[in-house]
Design an enzyme around this catalytic site. Structure first.
Site, PDB file in Angstrom:
ATOM      1  N   PHE A 145       0.940  -1.083  -0.540  1.00  0.00           N
ATOM      2  CA  PHE A 145       0.357  -0.167   0.046  1.00  0.00           C
ATOM      3  C   PHE A 145       0.781   1.141   0.490  1.00  0.00           C
ATOM      4  O   PHE A 145       0.532   2.248  -0.056  1.00  0.00           O
ATOM      5  CB  PHE A 145      -1.222  -0.327   1.336  1.00  0.00           C
ATOM      6  CG  PHE A 145      -0.144   0.606   2.476  1.00  0.00           C
ATOM      7  CD1 PHE A 145       0.157   1.963   2.376  1.00  0.00           C
ATOM      8  CD2 PHE A 145       0.175  -0.709   3.751  1.00  0.00           C
ATOM      9  CE1 PHE A 145       0.771   2.258   3.689  1.00  0.00           C
ATOM     10  CE2 PHE A 145       0.853  -0.424   4.434  1.00  0.00           C
ATOM     11  CZ  PHE A 145       1.136   0.819   5.223  1.00  0.00           C
ATOM     12  N   LYS A 147      -1.768  -6.652  -9.214  1.00  0.00           N
ATOM     13  CA  LYS A 147      -2.659  -6.933  -8.272  1.00  0.00           C
ATOM     14  C   LYS A 147      -2.453  -6.395  -7.899  1.00  0.00           C
ATOM     15  O   LYS A 147      -1.192  -5.451  -6.826  1.00  0.00           O
ATOM     16  CB  LYS A 147      -2.691  -8.267  -7.756  1.00  0.00           C
ATOM     17  CG  LYS A 147      -3.794  -8.732  -7.377  1.00  0.00           C
ATOM     18  CD  LYS A 147      -4.218  -7.836  -6.013  1.00  0.00           C
ATOM     19  CE  LYS A 147      -3.177  -8.217  -4.671  1.00  0.00           C
ATOM     20  NZ  LYS A 147      -4.029  -7.407  -3.587  1.00  0.00           N
ATOM     21  N   GLU A 204      -4.894  -3.795  -2.075  1.00  0.00           N
ATOM     22  CA  GLU A 204      -6.618  -3.671  -1.811  1.00  0.00           C
ATOM     23  C   GLU A 204      -6.616  -2.019  -1.554  1.00  0.00           C
ATOM     24  O   GLU A 204      -8.179  -1.692  -1.440  1.00  0.00           O
ATOM     25  CB  GLU A 204      -7.344  -4.589  -1.381  1.00  0.00           C
ATOM     26  CG  GLU A 204      -7.286  -5.783  -0.388  1.00  0.00           C
ATOM     27  CD  GLU A 204      -5.884  -5.736  -0.196  1.00  0.00           C
ATOM     28  OE1 GLU A 204      -4.596  -6.077  -1.174  1.00  0.00           O
ATOM     29  OE2 GLU A 204      -5.874  -6.765   1.059  1.00  0.00           O
ATOM     30  N   SER A 240       4.883  -7.474   3.459  1.00  0.00           N
ATOM     31  CA  SER A 240       5.641  -7.637   4.340  1.00  0.00           C
ATOM     32  C   SER A 240       6.082  -9.046   4.584  1.00  0.00           C
ATOM     33  O   SER A 240       5.782  -9.723   2.953  1.00  0.00           O
ATOM     34  CB  SER A 240       4.370  -7.549   5.533  1.00  0.00           C
ATOM     35  OG  SER A 240       3.310  -8.744   5.301  1.00  0.00           O
ATOM     36  N   CYS A 277      10.132   1.936   2.921  1.00  0.00           N
ATOM     37  CA  CYS A 277      10.212   0.359   3.782  1.00  0.00           C
ATOM     38  C   CYS A 277      11.853   0.450   3.877  1.00  0.00           C
ATOM     39  O   CYS A 277      12.930   0.361   4.303  1.00  0.00           O
ATOM     40  CB  CYS A 277      10.577  -1.019   2.812  1.00  0.00           C
ATOM     41  SG  CYS A 277      11.085  -0.437   1.110  1.00  0.00           S
ATOM     42  N   GLU A 283       8.773  -4.343  12.947  1.00  0.00           N
ATOM     43  CA  GLU A 283       8.928  -3.648  11.765  1.00  0.00           C
ATOM     44  C   GLU A 283       7.561  -2.986  12.616  1.00  0.00           C
ATOM     45  O   GLU A 283       6.353  -3.010  12.813  1.00  0.00           O
ATOM     46  CB  GLU A 283       8.967  -4.430  10.957  1.00  0.00           C
ATOM     47  CG  GLU A 283       8.570  -3.207   9.459  1.00  0.00           C
ATOM     48  CD  GLU A 283       8.182  -3.165   8.269  1.00  0.00           C
ATOM     49  OE1 GLU A 283       7.393  -4.222   8.027  1.00  0.00           O
ATOM     50  OE2 GLU A 283       8.449  -2.292   7.242  1.00  0.00           O
TER      51      GLU A 283
HETATM   52  P1  NAD Z   1       1.260  -6.935   2.830  1.00  0.00           P
HETATM   53  O1  NAD Z   1       2.350  -7.802   3.714  1.00  0.00           O
HETATM   54  O2  NAD Z   1      -0.307  -6.823   3.649  1.00  0.00           O
HETATM   55  O3  NAD Z   1       0.399  -7.072   1.647  1.00  0.00           O
HETATM   56  C1  NAD Z   1       1.464  -6.035   0.096  1.00  0.00           C
HETATM   57  C2  NAD Z   1       0.367  -7.745  -0.791  1.00  0.00           C
HETATM   58  O4  NAD Z   1       0.001  -8.433  -0.444  1.00  0.00           O
HETATM   59  C3  NAD Z   1      -0.985  -6.863  -1.332  1.00  0.00           C
HETATM   60  O5  NAD Z   1      -1.140  -6.264  -2.586  1.00  0.00           O
HETATM   61  C4  NAD Z   1      -1.181  -8.169  -0.547  1.00  0.00           C
HETATM   62  O6  NAD Z   1      -2.903  -7.824  -1.068  1.00  0.00           O
HETATM   63  C5  NAD Z   1      -1.472  -9.043  -0.810  1.00  0.00           C
HETATM   64  N1  NAD Z   1      -1.140  -9.954   0.689  1.00  0.00           N
HETATM   65  C6  NAD Z   1      -1.785  -9.277   2.141  1.00  0.00           C
HETATM   66  N2  NAD Z   1      -1.716 -10.648   2.664  1.00  0.00           N
HETATM   67  C7  NAD Z   1      -2.041 -11.898   2.018  1.00  0.00           C
HETATM   68  C8  NAD Z   1      -1.662 -13.480   2.468  1.00  0.00           C
HETATM   69  N3  NAD Z   1      -2.091 -13.549   3.706  1.00  0.00           N
HETATM   70  N4  NAD Z   1      -1.194 -13.837   1.541  1.00  0.00           N
HETATM   71  C9  NAD Z   1      -1.249 -13.122   0.065  1.00  0.00           C
HETATM   72  N5  NAD Z   1      -1.350 -12.389  -0.293  1.00  0.00           N
HETATM   73  C10 NAD Z   1      -1.362 -11.057   0.939  1.00  0.00           C
HETATM   74  O7  NAD Z   1       2.067  -4.797   3.069  1.00  0.00           O
HETATM   75  P2  NAD Z   1       1.503  -3.882   3.191  1.00  0.00           P
HETATM   76  O8  NAD Z   1       1.493  -3.569   4.581  1.00  0.00           O
HETATM   77  O9  NAD Z   1       0.262  -3.792   1.659  1.00  0.00           O
HETATM   78  O10 NAD Z   1       3.118  -2.785   2.662  1.00  0.00           O
HETATM   79  C11 NAD Z   1       3.229  -2.335   3.893  1.00  0.00           C
HETATM   80  C12 NAD Z   1       4.783  -3.515   4.024  1.00  0.00           C
HETATM   81  O11 NAD Z   1       5.491  -3.604   2.690  1.00  0.00           O
HETATM   82  C13 NAD Z   1       6.205  -3.078   5.142  1.00  0.00           C
HETATM   83  O12 NAD Z   1       6.199  -4.665   5.961  1.00  0.00           O
HETATM   84  C14 NAD Z   1       7.176  -2.592   4.301  1.00  0.00           C
HETATM   85  O13 NAD Z   1       8.502  -2.643   5.169  1.00  0.00           O
HETATM   86  C15 NAD Z   1       6.796  -3.205   2.994  1.00  0.00           C
HETATM   87  N6  NAD Z   1       7.497  -2.672   1.874  1.00  0.00           N
HETATM   88  C16 NAD Z   1       9.493  -2.561   2.008  1.00  0.00           C
HETATM   89  C17 NAD Z   1       9.588  -2.431   0.910  1.00  0.00           C
HETATM   90  C18 NAD Z   1      11.299  -2.994  -0.638  1.00  0.00           C
HETATM   91  O14 NAD Z   1      11.473  -2.624  -0.933  1.00  0.00           O
HETATM   92  N7  NAD Z   1      11.378  -4.601   1.341  1.00  0.00           N
HETATM   93  C19 NAD Z   1       8.898  -1.433   0.035  1.00  0.00           C
HETATM   94  C20 NAD Z   1       7.324  -1.850  -0.204  1.00  0.00           C
HETATM   95  C21 NAD Z   1       6.714  -1.935   1.394  1.00  0.00           C
END
Ligand code: NAD
Length: 492
Positions: free
Chosen positions: A152, A176, A179, A229, A284, A385
């Protein structure tokens, strides 16, 4: 868009209503306005997108690379034309300031520009006479259908770490988006439609877990780029690779910055505050641990506390606002809970940003900059985090101790050092276990022509996003060994 309007998917060149049983509200986290409703698309709709993309691949891969990049040039121009509008959408759905949204889109566009160099970047190799009358050739070919699963916090930029390279290299694509922030990609796909990509080459499927699982399992999808994450990154990596796909999965972070006593304190605190509190800490590459060495403890602590208090918090579209909201109320509660946990573990709230309200935006998901002092390096908060505007201060006595602390962490997204000593900088650059290193820089974000090099629990895979790594990730090499016996040429 009209309040509460249902978002469509973009599949095979048409905007289609999803048959989803469930829709989620998309809410402006500052005003609480309803911006739209996003479908949690069923697996079958990922299947439709994968079939359309697989069918489009047949002619897209045969379209000369010099023609494929013309669509990216058009997209770049459209992104420039609609730059302000896209930045506004990012701020409205994600909560960051308009300046941060503009910065995000600039980085996105830079990736389109770099990917336009694909005619040269995907060139092969040729060796004549590897043995008598035998030549060897290496060709780079696209894989087929590739997909991105996005988080997000950068609704516009992150997909561009991958998509322009995939397309320029001859793959077809499925996105994708998160959401929580689907409106930015909707706008970008409207521009991709205007850029005239042939039908099926780019597809947008909204959704959450069911759509992700369908991407991980669909046999036509050959490569997956995930950012989010760590627990989900691990899951995506394991399930995707178990299904025989290429996967690059970027995870979470807990980035330390080290401040040596010889650092320029005025510059270091300004940069550290921007890193910790920019994008409300939802980056991140945000600093979330500041490790002071020796005398830096006193000078840095005072200055960073002043910087935290002075930050103007509000709605990202308003003039003069330096920090916006976190993504939603659930996130606000989680962050405030973690601040309490830090206090319970012995940390002292030098600046406490809980319970923040902003006049005119009483329903907004605001957390003000927070600084926890005297945090125990062994506490659980140091390992967690937070993904909010919270900086924990840890103190050590030497640079060796500081590097040991950095290298003991589970994540390896970024580590930064503030110093005026070249020798200290050189030692840190070499010894710190993180994939992105900052020296007197607080957000060591690689430019589009460098890989976004997370390590350890911040990355699962081999090839990262952006630049040459992306070219390798989205192509497979074919080696051809050819024999043309000399005798055969005698006939001419
Ligand atoms: P998230 O892991 O909750 O969601 C990321 C994606 O995965 C979304 O599209 C979501 O729909 C999907 N998703 C969520 N739960 C899922 C599940 N159980 N099974 C399958 N798909 C699932 O992450 P977020 O809250 O949207 O983003 C924040 C996180 O992203 C933080 O941990 C941040 O550090 C990380 N991030 C990392 C980088 C990097 O370059 N390493 C960059 C940006 C964000």
């Amino acid at each position: 868009m009209a309040m509460g309007e249902k978002l469509l998917n973009y599949i095979d060149g048409t905007w289609r209503q999803s048959s989803a049983a469930e829709y989620l509200d998309v809410i402006n986290p500052a005003t609480s306005d309803l911006l739209g409703r996003v479908p949690l698309s069923p697996a079958a709709e990922v299947g439709e997108a994968a079939r359309a993309a697989a069918a489009a691949f047949v002619s897209w891969r045969r379209t000369p690379v010099t023609e494929r990049i013309q669509y990216l040039f058009k997209l770049k121009n459209l992104l420039e034309e609609e730059f302000e509008e896209i930045a506004r959408i990012i701020t409205m759905e994600c909560g960051k300031t308009i300046g941060e949204s503009r910065g995000e889109m600039r980085r996105a566009i830079e990736n389109v520009e770099v990917a336009c160099g694909m005619p040269m970047m995907m060139q092969g190799d040729f060796s004549e006479d590897i043995a008598s009358g035998i030549d060897e050739i290496m060709i780079r070919q696209p894989l087929g259908v590739a997909a991105a699963i996005a988080p997000f916090n950068f609704p516009g930029m992150i997909v561009f770490w991958f998509m322009p390279y995939a397309l320029a290299a001859g793959n077809t694509y499925i996105v994708k988006p998160s959401e929580k922030v689907p409106l930015t990609m909707r706008k970008i796909f409207q521009l991709m439609e205007r850029a005239g990509f042939p039908k099926g080459v780019v597809n947008l499927v909204n959704g959450s877990k069911e759509a992700v699982d369908a991407i991980l399992d669909h046999p036509a999808i050959r490569a997956i780029s995930f950012v989010g994450s760590t627990p989900v990154a691990k899951y995506v990596y394991s399930r995707g690779t178990a299904n025989g796909k290429r996967v690059q999965a970027q995870g979470g972070a807990k980035n330390p910055i080290i401040v040596l006593p010889d650092a320029d304190m005025e510059m270091s605190t300004r940069i550290a505050a921007d890193s910790a509190f920019g994008c409300a800490g939802q980056r991140c590459l945000a600093a979330s641990l500041a490790v002071t060495v020796g005398e830096a403890r006193h000078t840095f602590t005072e200055a960073i506390a002043d910087a935290a208090v002075a930050r103007t918090v509000g709605y990202g579209l308003d003039e003069g606002v330096q920090m916006g909201t976190v993504i939603n109320q659930a996130s606000r509660q989680r962050i405030e809970g973690l601040i309490q946990q830090g206090i319970d573990e012995g940390g002292h709230p030098l600046v406490d940003g809980r319970g923040a309200t902003v006049a005119g935006y009483e329903q907004g998901s605001f957390v003000r900059p927070t600084i926890l002092q005297n945090v125990d390096p062994g506490s659980s908060l140091v390992k967690t985090e937070i993904f909010g505007p919270v900086l924990s201060l840890v103190h050590v006595n030497s640079i060796d101790e500081a590097i040991q602390f950095v290298n003991g962490g589970q994540y390896g997204n970024m580590a930064c050092l503030f110093t005026s000593s070249g020798a200290a900088a050189r030692k840190f650059r070499s010894e710190a276990d993180a994939g992105n290193i900052g020296i007197n820089v607080g957000v060591a974000a690689p430019m589009a022509f460098f890989p976004f090099s997370g390590w350890k629990e911040s990355f699962f895979g081999t090839l990262h996003g952006q630049g040459k790594h992306a070219v390798e990730f989205f192509t497979q090499t074919k080696v051809v060994v050819e024999r043309w016996p000399k005798e055969w040429s005698r006939q001419f």
